[in-house]
Design a protein around this motif. Sequence first.
Motif, PDB file in Angstrom:
ATOM      1  N   GLN A  39       0.790  -1.269   0.071  1.00  0.00           N
ATOM      2  CA  GLN A  39      -0.017   0.118  -0.189  1.00  0.00           C
ATOM      3  C   GLN A  39       0.785   1.184  -0.099  1.00  0.00           C
ATOM      4  N   SER A  40       2.092   1.160   0.642  1.00  0.00           N
ATOM      5  CA  SER A  40       2.647   2.397   0.597  1.00  0.00           C
ATOM      6  C   SER A  40       3.660   2.894  -0.630  1.00  0.00           C
ATOM      7  N   THR A  41       3.910   1.556  -1.309  1.00  0.00           N
ATOM      8  CA  THR A  41       4.656   1.840  -2.519  1.00  0.00           C
ATOM      9  C   THR A  41       3.413   2.382  -3.483  1.00  0.00           C
ATOM     10  N   GLN A  42       2.169   1.494  -3.610  1.00  0.00           N
ATOM     11  CA  GLN A  42       1.434   1.854  -4.464  1.00  0.00           C
ATOM     12  C   GLN A  42       0.853   3.401  -4.495  1.00  0.00           C
ATOM     13  N   ALA A  43       0.848   3.728  -2.969  1.00  0.00           N
ATOM     14  CA  ALA A  43       0.183   5.083  -2.964  1.00  0.00           C
ATOM     15  C   ALA A  43       1.241   6.182  -3.596  1.00  0.00           C
ATOM     16  N   SER A  44       2.413   5.752  -3.568  1.00  0.00           N
ATOM     17  CA  SER A  44       3.446   6.796  -3.906  1.00  0.00           C
ATOM     18  C   SER A  44       3.397   6.672  -5.632  1.00  0.00           C
ATOM     19  N   ARG A  45       2.984   5.663  -6.277  1.00  0.00           N
ATOM     20  CA  ARG A  45       3.169   5.609  -7.834  1.00  0.00           C
ATOM     21  C   ARG A  45       1.819   6.607  -8.452  1.00  0.00           C
ATOM     22  N   LYS A  46       2.243   7.064  -9.374  1.00  0.00           N
ATOM     23  CA  LYS A  46       1.296   8.106 -10.229  1.00  0.00           C
ATOM     24  C   LYS A  46       0.395   7.058 -11.254  1.00  0.00           C
ATOM     25  N   ILE A  47      -0.705   7.255 -11.063  1.00  0.00           N
ATOM     26  CA  ILE A  47      -1.791   6.485 -11.814  1.00  0.00           C
ATOM     27  C   ILE A  47      -2.461   7.349 -12.908  1.00  0.00           C
ATOM     28  N   LEU A  48      -2.148   6.791 -14.063  1.00  0.00           N
ATOM     29  CA  LEU A  48      -2.593   7.575 -15.400  1.00  0.00           C
ATOM     30  C   LEU A  48      -4.045   7.612 -15.635  1.00  0.00           C
ATOM     31  N   TYR A  49      -4.628   6.343 -15.368  1.00  0.00           N
ATOM     32  CA  TYR A  49      -5.850   5.902 -15.876  1.00  0.00           C
ATOM     33  C   TYR A  49      -6.270   4.571 -15.400  1.00  0.00           C
ATOM     34  N   TRP A  50      -7.386   4.206 -15.209  1.00  0.00           N
ATOM     35  CA  TRP A  50      -7.884   2.687 -14.894  1.00  0.00           C
ATOM     36  C   TRP A  50      -8.477   2.063 -16.302  1.00  0.00           C
ATOM     37  N   TYR A  51      -8.131   0.966 -16.507  1.00  0.00           N
ATOM     38  CA  TYR A  51      -8.695   0.141 -17.790  1.00  0.00           C
ATOM     39  C   TYR A  51      -8.742  -1.199 -17.568  1.00  0.00           C
ATOM     40  N   ASP A  52      -9.408  -1.698 -18.421  1.00  0.00           N
ATOM     41  CA  ASP A  52      -9.780  -3.433 -18.521  1.00  0.00           C
ATOM     42  C   ASP A  52      -8.672  -3.884 -19.514  1.00  0.00           C
ATOM     43  N   PRO A  53      -7.845  -4.874 -18.940  1.00  0.00           N
ATOM     44  CA  PRO A  53      -6.567  -5.609 -19.884  1.00  0.00           C
ATOM     45  C   PRO A  53      -7.475  -6.110 -21.305  1.00  0.00           C
ATOM     46  N   MET A  54      -8.618  -6.706 -21.274  1.00  0.00           N
ATOM     47  CA  MET A  54      -9.282  -7.059 -22.119  1.00  0.00           C
ATOM     48  C   MET A  54      -9.641  -5.926 -23.440  1.00  0.00           C
ATOM     49  N   VAL A  55      -9.855  -4.744 -22.893  1.00  0.00           N
ATOM     50  CA  VAL A  55     -10.198  -3.885 -23.792  1.00  0.00           C
ATOM     51  C   VAL A  55      -9.176  -2.440 -23.410  1.00  0.00           C
ATOM     52  N   PRO A  56      -7.833  -2.513 -23.875  1.00  0.00           N
ATOM     53  CA  PRO A  56      -6.963  -1.749 -23.292  1.00  0.00           C
ATOM     54  C   PRO A  56      -7.241  -0.243 -24.072  1.00  0.00           C
ATOM     55  N   ALA A  57      -8.053  -0.308 -25.014  1.00  0.00           N
ATOM     56  CA  ALA A  57      -8.211   1.175 -25.446  1.00  0.00           C
ATOM     57  C   ALA A  57      -9.351   1.849 -24.897  1.00  0.00           C
ATOM     58  N   GLU A  58      -9.721   1.451 -23.822  1.00  0.00           N
ATOM     59  CA  GLU A  58     -10.784   2.242 -23.054  1.00  0.00           C
ATOM     60  C   GLU A  58     -10.328   2.641 -22.002  1.00  0.00           C
ATOM     61  N   HIS A  59     -10.367   4.063 -21.533  1.00  0.00           N
ATOM     62  CA  HIS A  59      -9.583   4.545 -20.412  1.00  0.00           C
ATOM     63  C   HIS A  59     -10.631   5.186 -19.457  1.00  0.00           C
ATOM     64  N   TYR A  60     -10.510   5.093 -18.268  1.00  0.00           N
ATOM     65  CA  TYR A  60     -11.291   5.469 -17.179  1.00  0.00           C
ATOM     66  C   TYR A  60     -10.736   6.396 -16.150  1.00  0.00           C
ATOM     67  N   ASP A  61     -11.313   7.189 -15.604  1.00  0.00           N
ATOM     68  CA  ASP A  61     -10.857   8.281 -14.406  1.00  0.00           C
ATOM     69  C   ASP A  61     -11.302   7.911 -13.159  1.00  0.00           C
ATOM     70  N   ASN A  62     -12.095   6.688 -12.875  1.00  0.00           N
ATOM     71  CA  ASN A  62     -12.570   6.162 -11.723  1.00  0.00           C
ATOM     72  C   ASN A  62     -12.159   4.880 -11.439  1.00  0.00           C
ATOM     73  N   PRO A  63     -11.817   4.735 -10.183  1.00  0.00           N
ATOM     74  CA  PRO A  63     -11.482   3.121  -9.992  1.00  0.00           C
ATOM     75  C   PRO A  63     -12.431   2.166  -9.646  1.00  0.00           C
ATOM     76  N   ASN A  64     -13.832   2.733  -9.589  1.00  0.00           N
ATOM     77  CA  ASN A  64     -14.792   1.922  -9.591  1.00  0.00           C
ATOM     78  C   ASN A  64     -15.520   1.595 -10.652  1.00  0.00           C
ATOM     79  N   SER A  65     -15.040   2.032 -11.782  1.00  0.00           N
ATOM     80  CA  SER A  65     -15.634   2.012 -13.342  1.00  0.00           C
ATOM     81  C   SER A  65     -15.504   0.420 -13.697  1.00  0.00           C
TER      82      SER A  65
END
Length: 408
Positions: A39-65
């Motif tokens: 958690q401490s390492t992930q909290a320090s990493r910059k998140i660009l967007y959220w996505y589904d590996p099965m459809v990588p072209a779709e980008h979301y800005d909400n972790p609950n998407s």
Amino acid sequence: MLNGKNAVRLGAGVLAIALVAGGGGYWLGRQSPAQDGGQSTQASRKILYWYDPMVPAEHYDNPNSLSSMGMKTIPKYADETPDTGPGISVDAGASQSLGMRIATAEMGPLPSGLTVTGTIDFNQRSVANVQARSGGFVTRVYGRAPGDVIAAGAPIADLQLPEWGGAQGEYLAVRKLGRADLTTAARQRLRLLGMSDSLIGAVERTGRLNGMVTIRTPVSGVIQSLDVRAGMTVAAGQSLAQVSGIGTVWLNAAVPETQAGMVRVGQAASSTLAAFPGETFIGRVTAILPAAQTESRTLTARIELANRGGRLRPGMFASVAFAGDGRPALLIPSEAVIRTGLRTLVMLALPDGHYRPAEVRIGRESNGKAEVLAGLAAGEKVVASGQFLLDSEASLSGVEARPLGGGR
């Protein structure tokens, strides 16, 4: 005041507490990010967007998407997408393991691999219709029958034409008048009735009327129809026989409509027949018939062949191979083409071990070569083997294909 025994016990307790505290601090200091859930390492990493590996072209800005596939999205971190230039990077060892082969887009003629079947037919441009030039009756037939092969000038029937006899009598009478203009006009009338100069000359020399004429075929070939019998009466212009020439024949080749673009008028074609093993007959496409056969979904390409000795007989089957048209085209291996259903791609091989998909438009294909109509330039390199794995990796990495217009 503590006695000696109590002092010793107290000192031992203090030492134990110190050791426990020191050990706990050391253990906490050595605990890894994995042991605390990262958690401490992930909290320090910059998140660009959220996505589904099965459809990588779709980008979301909400972790609950949820993606279009209904799957929970995961974060894409900035340190997971290093700037390595366009496309994806594959080292030389991995390329060798994948068995990748690189091919260059080059200009050249597309070799023809189109082979179809065809049928020999009569050349309908070489047909003679034998007619009676004047009314009369048949005095003799020469034992002909449909299907007979006859030479040019062969007799068909003898006709007695009363009109000819009357015209010849008038001609002889006019000649006796000694008027050249009237004689010329009367002679011309005999020609218009269908008399030959030799027959007119014989009438002039002998002075005898000759209304008998032998009808002959003007071409050599096969009698297709024969409508003359001894004793029958015929009218002027009545058809007596029809003869199809066999000096040349047509080979009607059935070309699938999906490959009709590979055939053109004037294109060379070679044919082989089971009746003549080891022998090849060369001809050219003289016509492509405008109507398609609805049952077989084929177009008919008409090829004219020389028929020396009359060996090629209508109804024979043949195998037809069309030659390439010789037009220059941008060619790549057919195996380099990736068809997704929505678009057609190739995997470009870029410098320094980089690869990127590019959208292309493909034309004709033959003998393992594909014609590129748009999307590539001569000299560009494409992956001819192993490209499907690269395309999958590019999709997972969100690498966009180069569009047809060539934009980046």
